[in-house]
Scaffold this motif. Sequence first.
Motif, PDB file in Angstrom:
ATOM      1  N   ASN A  33      83.294  12.805  83.309  1.00 25.67           N
ATOM      2  CA  ASN A  33      83.156  11.925  82.138  1.00 25.67           C
ATOM      3  C   ASN A  33      81.809  12.001  81.420  1.00 25.67           C
ATOM      4  O   ASN A  33      81.490  11.124  80.623  1.00 25.67           O
ATOM      5  N   SER A  34      81.019  13.009  81.680  1.00 25.36           N
ATOM      6  CA  SER A  34      79.765  13.252  80.955  1.00 25.36           C
ATOM      7  C   SER A  34      79.833  14.662  80.387  1.00 25.36           C
ATOM      8  O   SER A  34      80.325  15.573  81.044  1.00 25.36           O
ATOM      9  N   PHE A  35      79.313  14.836  79.178  1.00 30.57           N
ATOM     10  CA  PHE A  35      79.471  16.141  78.537  1.00 30.57           C
ATOM     11  C   PHE A  35      78.143  16.851  78.278  1.00 30.57           C
ATOM     12  O   PHE A  35      77.098  16.228  78.161  1.00 30.57           O
ATOM     13  N   ILE A  36      78.268  18.157  78.169  1.00 26.01           N
ATOM     14  CA  ILE A  36      77.195  19.054  77.742  1.00 26.01           C
ATOM     15  C   ILE A  36      77.709  19.731  76.480  1.00 26.01           C
ATOM     16  O   ILE A  36      78.859  20.161  76.435  1.00 26.01           O
ATOM     17  N   GLY A  37      76.868  19.859  75.484  1.00 24.65           N
ATOM     18  CA  GLY A  37      77.269  20.516  74.250  1.00 24.65           C
ATOM     19  C   GLY A  37      77.430  19.521  73.123  1.00 24.65           C
ATOM     20  O   GLY A  37      77.089  18.344  73.257  1.00 24.65           O
ATOM     21  N   SER A  38      77.948  20.005  72.019  1.00 27.81           N
ATOM     22  CA  SER A  38      78.106  19.157  70.847  1.00 27.81           C
ATOM     23  C   SER A  38      79.257  19.670  69.992  1.00 27.81           C
ATOM     24  O   SER A  38      79.393  20.874  69.785  1.00 27.81           O
ATOM     25  N   LEU A  39      80.038  18.737  69.496  1.00 26.89           N
ATOM     26  CA  LEU A  39      81.109  19.108  68.572  1.00 26.89           C
ATOM     27  C   LEU A  39      80.575  19.320  67.160  1.00 26.89           C
ATOM     28  O   LEU A  39      81.318  19.676  66.259  1.00 26.89           O
ATOM     29  N   SER A  40      79.273  19.107  66.967  1.00 21.61           N
ATOM     30  CA  SER A  40      78.632  19.348  65.674  1.00 21.61           C
ATOM     31  C   SER A  40      77.942  20.704  65.621  1.00 21.61           C
ATOM     32  O   SER A  40      77.454  21.112  64.572  1.00 21.61           O
ATOM     33  N   ASP A  41      77.873  21.387  66.742  1.00 24.14           N
ATOM     34  CA  ASP A  41      77.157  22.662  66.833  1.00 24.14           C
ATOM     35  C   ASP A  41      78.160  23.791  67.016  1.00 24.14           C
ATOM     36  O   ASP A  41      78.919  23.805  67.981  1.00 24.14           O
ATOM     37  N   THR A  42      78.193  24.724  66.082  1.00 23.87           N
ATOM     38  CA  THR A  42      79.122  25.843  66.211  1.00 23.87           C
ATOM     39  C   THR A  42      78.544  26.899  67.148  1.00 23.87           C
ATOM     40  O   THR A  42      77.349  27.196  67.117  1.00 23.87           O
ATOM     41  N   ILE A  43      79.423  27.414  67.978  1.00 22.43           N
ATOM     42  CA  ILE A  43      79.044  28.437  68.952  1.00 22.43           C
ATOM     43  C   ILE A  43      80.153  29.481  69.044  1.00 22.43           C
ATOM     44  O   ILE A  43      81.283  29.238  68.638  1.00 22.43           O
ATOM     45  N   TYR A  44      79.807  30.612  69.614  1.00 20.44           N
ATOM     46  CA  TYR A  44      80.809  31.607  69.971  1.00 20.44           C
ATOM     47  C   TYR A  44      81.423  31.142  71.281  1.00 20.44           C
ATOM     48  O   TYR A  44      80.744  31.065  72.302  1.00 20.44           O
ATOM     49  N   LEU A  45      82.683  30.783  71.228  1.00 25.21           N
ATOM     50  CA  LEU A  45      83.347  30.251  72.410  1.00 25.21           C
ATOM     51  C   LEU A  45      83.443  31.301  73.512  1.00 25.21           C
ATOM     52  O   LEU A  45      83.407  30.964  74.687  1.00 25.21           O
ATOM     53  N   ASP A  46      83.532  32.559  73.121  1.00 20.42           N
ATOM     54  CA  ASP A  46      83.606  33.632  74.103  1.00 20.42           C
ATOM     55  C   ASP A  46      82.226  33.897  74.705  1.00 20.42           C
ATOM     56  O   ASP A  46      82.017  33.746  75.900  1.00 20.42           O
ATOM     57  N   GLY A  47      81.291  34.266  73.874  1.00 27.39           N
ATOM     58  CA  GLY A  47      79.972  34.667  74.364  1.00 27.39           C
ATOM     59  C   GLY A  47      79.144  33.532  74.922  1.00 27.39           C
ATOM     60  O   GLY A  47      78.494  33.676  75.952  1.00 27.39           O
ATOM     61  N   TYR A  48      79.150  32.372  74.280  1.00 28.57           N
ATOM     62  CA  TYR A  48      78.300  31.270  74.716  1.00 28.57           C
ATOM     63  C   TYR A  48      78.998  30.364  75.724  1.00 28.57           C
ATOM     64  O   TYR A  48      78.487  30.135  76.812  1.00 28.57           O
ATOM     65  N   LEU A  49      80.159  29.826  75.380  1.00 28.11           N
ATOM     66  CA  LEU A  49      80.835  28.911  76.286  1.00 28.11           C
ATOM     67  C   LEU A  49      81.345  29.633  77.534  1.00 28.11           C
ATOM     68  O   LEU A  49      80.973  29.293  78.655  1.00 28.11           O
ATOM     69  N   LEU A  50      82.178  30.635  77.337  1.00 25.99           N
ATOM     70  CA  LEU A  50      82.696  31.365  78.492  1.00 25.99           C
ATOM     71  C   LEU A  50      81.585  32.108  79.225  1.00 25.99           C
ATOM     72  O   LEU A  50      81.564  32.158  80.455  1.00 25.99           O
ATOM     73  N   GLY A  51      80.636  32.654  78.468  1.00 25.42           N
ATOM     74  CA  GLY A  51      79.512  33.352  79.105  1.00 25.42           C
ATOM     75  C   GLY A  51      78.718  32.434  80.016  1.00 25.42           C
ATOM     76  O   GLY A  51      78.345  32.809  81.129  1.00 25.42           O
ATOM     77  N   GLY A  52      78.462  31.207  79.568  1.00 24.80           N
ATOM     78  CA  GLY A  52      77.759  30.236  80.400  1.00 24.80           C
ATOM     79  C   GLY A  52      78.552  29.862  81.633  1.00 24.80           C
ATOM     80  O   GLY A  52      77.998  29.702  82.727  1.00 24.80           O
ATOM     81  N   CYS A  53      79.863  29.735  81.478  1.00 25.35           N
ATOM     82  CA  CYS A  53      80.720  29.426  82.637  1.00 25.35           C
ATOM     83  C   CYS A  53      80.693  30.559  83.659  1.00 25.35           C
ATOM     84  O   CYS A  53      80.637  30.307  84.873  1.00 25.35           O
ATOM     85  N   TYR A  54      80.722  31.803  83.175  1.00 27.72           N
ATOM     86  CA  TYR A  54      80.614  32.938  84.099  1.00 27.72           C
ATOM     87  C   TYR A  54      79.270  32.913  84.833  1.00 27.72           C
ATOM     88  O   TYR A  54      79.192  33.231  86.017  1.00 27.72           O
ATOM     89  N   LYS A  55      78.218  32.526  84.135  1.00 24.76           N
ATOM     90  CA  LYS A  55      76.895  32.416  84.769  1.00 24.76           C
ATOM     91  C   LYS A  55      76.922  31.371  85.877  1.00 24.76           C
ATOM     92  O   LYS A  55      76.343  31.568  86.946  1.00 24.76           O
ATOM     93  N   ILE A  56      77.580  30.232  85.614  1.00 24.99           N
ATOM     94  CA  ILE A  56      77.682  29.187  86.629  1.00 24.99           C
ATOM     95  C   ILE A  56      78.337  29.737  87.897  1.00 24.99           C
ATOM     96  O   ILE A  56      77.882  29.465  89.012  1.00 24.99           O
ATOM     97  N   LEU A  57      79.388  30.522  87.720  1.00 24.62           N
ATOM     98  CA  LEU A  57      80.101  31.078  88.870  1.00 24.62           C
ATOM     99  C   LEU A  57      79.243  32.037  89.692  1.00 24.62           C
ATOM    100  O   LEU A  57      79.509  32.249  90.871  1.00 24.62           O
ATOM    101  N   SER A  58      78.212  32.597  89.084  1.00 21.16           N
ATOM    102  CA  SER A  58      77.389  33.594  89.779  1.00 21.16           C
ATOM    103  C   SER A  58      76.091  33.012  90.361  1.00 21.16           C
ATOM    104  O   SER A  58      75.296  33.756  90.930  1.00 21.16           O
ATOM    105  N   LYS A  59      75.892  31.712  90.248  1.00 19.44           N
ATOM    106  CA  LYS A  59      74.638  31.120  90.713  1.00 19.44           C
ATOM    107  C   LYS A  59      74.561  31.117  92.237  1.00 19.44           C
ATOM    108  O   LYS A  59      75.566  30.953  92.926  1.00 19.44           O
ATOM    109  N   PRO A  60      73.341  31.276  92.775  1.00 22.31           N
ATOM    110  CA  PRO A  60      73.167  31.313  94.233  1.00 22.31           C
ATOM    111  C   PRO A  60      73.137  29.909  94.843  1.00 22.31           C
ATOM    112  O   PRO A  60      73.107  28.903  94.130  1.00 22.31           O
ATOM    113  N   MET A  61      73.108  29.881  96.150  1.00 23.05           N
ATOM    114  CA  MET A  61      72.874  28.631  96.883  1.00 23.05           C
ATOM    115  C   MET A  61      71.458  28.171  96.547  1.00 23.05           C
ATOM    116  O   MET A  61      70.597  28.970  96.180  1.00 23.05           O
ATOM    117  N   LEU A  62      71.225  26.899  96.722  1.00 21.07           N
ATOM    118  CA  LEU A  62      69.927  26.318  96.425  1.00 21.07           C
ATOM    119  C   LEU A  62      68.899  26.783  97.450  1.00 21.07           C
ATOM    120  O   LEU A  62      69.121  26.696  98.663  1.00 21.07           O
TER     121      LEU A  62
END
Length: 167
Positions: A33-62
């Motif tokens: 129920n908390s968001f990151i991003g903005s519906l007022s900011d245009t982005i490339y959904l492929d490169g920025y949104l999906l790209g960021g999600c792929y980065k999340i999947l590749s993050k190491p353990m703390l």
Amino acid sequence: MTLLIGDKSRIAVEYSIHNRESFFGCARLWFNNSFIGSLSDTIYLDGYLLGGCYKILSKPMLNDRYSFDNPVKIYESIYDDQLCDDDDLHDLALSYRVNFGTWSDYFNIYSYKLSESTGAILWKLIDRCYDEAEDLINYPSCIFYETFNYSDLIEIMDQLNSIKTQQ
């Protein structure tokens, strides 16, 4: 009009597509129920949104350096190391940083793996950008910490990829 994939109370993406050919639009990524991003900011959904999600999947353990029980302390330690002059600490901190393109102008976002099936994400709004992103005007100034299942994130990514290929 915005569309929704997922469940805002767990993990979801709220989006609108302005240009289907270039998969360009606006989006917010929801965690508990908390968001990151903005519906007022245009982005490339492929490169920025999906790209960021792929980065999340590749993050190491703390790293042990950041092993605190307090998420605020984790965030602040990573953030401080990102700004320090020590190249090794700087690089370690950057290994947790997530870049979502222009969203990263508004937020500092870090993520790390908790287990093979779960991750954690920390973020803080750093720029209120009153003129550009109306949905961020009253955004809380606290540090957010949420955990999530990688399978839920992958499902959202798969649905976004499916929309992208339906052109």
